[in-house]
Design a protein around this motif. Structure first.
Motif: not given
Length: 240
Positions: A103-109, A142-155
Motif C-alpha cells: 500500500i505504501a508504494e502509493g506514497g506516505p500515509s 484496504m478501506g483506508q486505501a480507498g477500497w472499503t468493502p460493502g456488506f450491508d447493501h448490494c454493491v
C-alpha cells in the motif's frame, strides 16, 4: 550530509556485506524508507535488536547518494520478540507488514502507519486470535486505501440486505440478481464477522465460530490481493 529523524516500523531486513543490514521501514512521515544499518550483525552492536522485523523505532539517519544510513535507533514498540515467538502470530505479522509495504508504494500515509502500529501492538499482546487481528487489519487497511468493502447493501444495485454472496471484484456483497458466476455464498455469521472486522468490533469478532473465521479469512485475503493487483508471498508461507 543532512541528518534527519523518523519514526518507523521495521518491515524486513536484508544482509549486506559481513556485518551490515539494509533495513526497510514504513515511516510516519516519509512512507517507505530503505537504509543501511552498519555493524548491526556484530554481537557488539548497540542497536541491532532494535531494528528487527515488527519493531517500532525512532531512528536518526543521514542522507546518502543511493541509500541513507541509520546512525541511532531507539525502541518505541518492542513487538518483534512476542510476535516472532509464536508461529501463527509470526505468519499474521508477515501478511500485515507485506500488505503495508504494498500500500505504501502509493506514497506516505500517517493513517496507514498508525493502523499498522496498532495492529502489531494488538498482535503482540496475544489477547485476540492472530487470524482475527490479521483479517481486521486487512479490512481496515484496504478501506483506508480507498477500497472499503460493502456488506450491508448490494454493491452493484443497492438492494438492501442481508446478502450472503460476495463478489470480490465488485467490492462486497451482491444480491441474487447481480450475482456473477463463481461468487461464493457465505454463512450469514461470516458476513457479520467481516463487517465487525471492518469496524473494529472485537466483541462481535470474538463470538465468531471457526467456520465463520475461515470464510472471512478467505474473503479478506481475496479482497486484499484483488485490489493490490498481485499476490502476497506471506499468504503462501508453509505452515509449521
Amino acid at each position: 550530509m543532512p541528518l534527519y529523524r523518523e519514526e518507523g516500523v521495521v518491515i524486513r531486513t536484508q544482509k549486506l556485506g559481513e556485518a551490515d543490514r539494509i533495513v526497510t521501514m514504513l515511516t510516519r512521515g516519509r512512507g517507505l524508507l530503505r537504509a543501511v544499518a552498519k555493524g548491526v550483525r556484530r554481537t557488539s552492536s548497540k542497536f541491532g535488536a532494535r531494528l528487527e522485523p515488527f519493531m517500532v523505532a525512532d531512528v536518526q539517519c543521514y542522507e546518502g547518494r543511493t541509500l541513507d544510513t541509520i546512525t541511532q535507533a531507539e525502541t518505541l514498540g518492542a513487538y518483534g520478540p512476542q510476535i516472532s515467538a509464536d508461529y501463527d502470530r509470526y505468519r499474521a505479522g508477515n501478511v500485515m507488514v507485506e500488505t503495508a509495504e504494498r500500500i505504501a508504494e502509493g506514497g506516505p500515509s500517517r493513517d496507514q502507519y498508525t493502523l499498522l502500529v496498532g495492529a502489531l501492538r494488538t498482535l503482540a499482546a496475544a489477547r485476540i486470535p492472530s487470524e482475527l487481528v490479521r483479517d481486521g487489519y486487512l479490512m481496515r487497511a484496504m478501506g483506508q486505501a480507498g477500497w472499503t468493502p460493502g456488506f450491508d447493501h448490494c454493491v452493484r444495485c443497492g438492494a438492501p440486505g442481508p446478502h450472503t454472496v460476495v463478489a470480490v471484484q465488485m467490492g462486497g456483497v451482491v444480491c441474487e440478481n447481480c450475482r456473477v458466476p463463481g461468487s461464493p455464498r457465505l454463512d450469514p455469521g461470516s458476513i457479520e464477522l467481516l463487517a465487525a472486522l471492518l469496524s473494529g468490533d472485537w466483541d462481535r469478532a470474538l463470538e465468531s465460530t471457526e467456520r465463520e473465521r475461515g470464510q472471512a479469512a478467505g474473503i479478506a485475503a481475496a479482497h486484499t490481493q484483488w485490489h493490490l493487483e498481485r499476490g502476497l508471498r506471506s499468504f503462501s508461507a508453509p505452515r509449521a
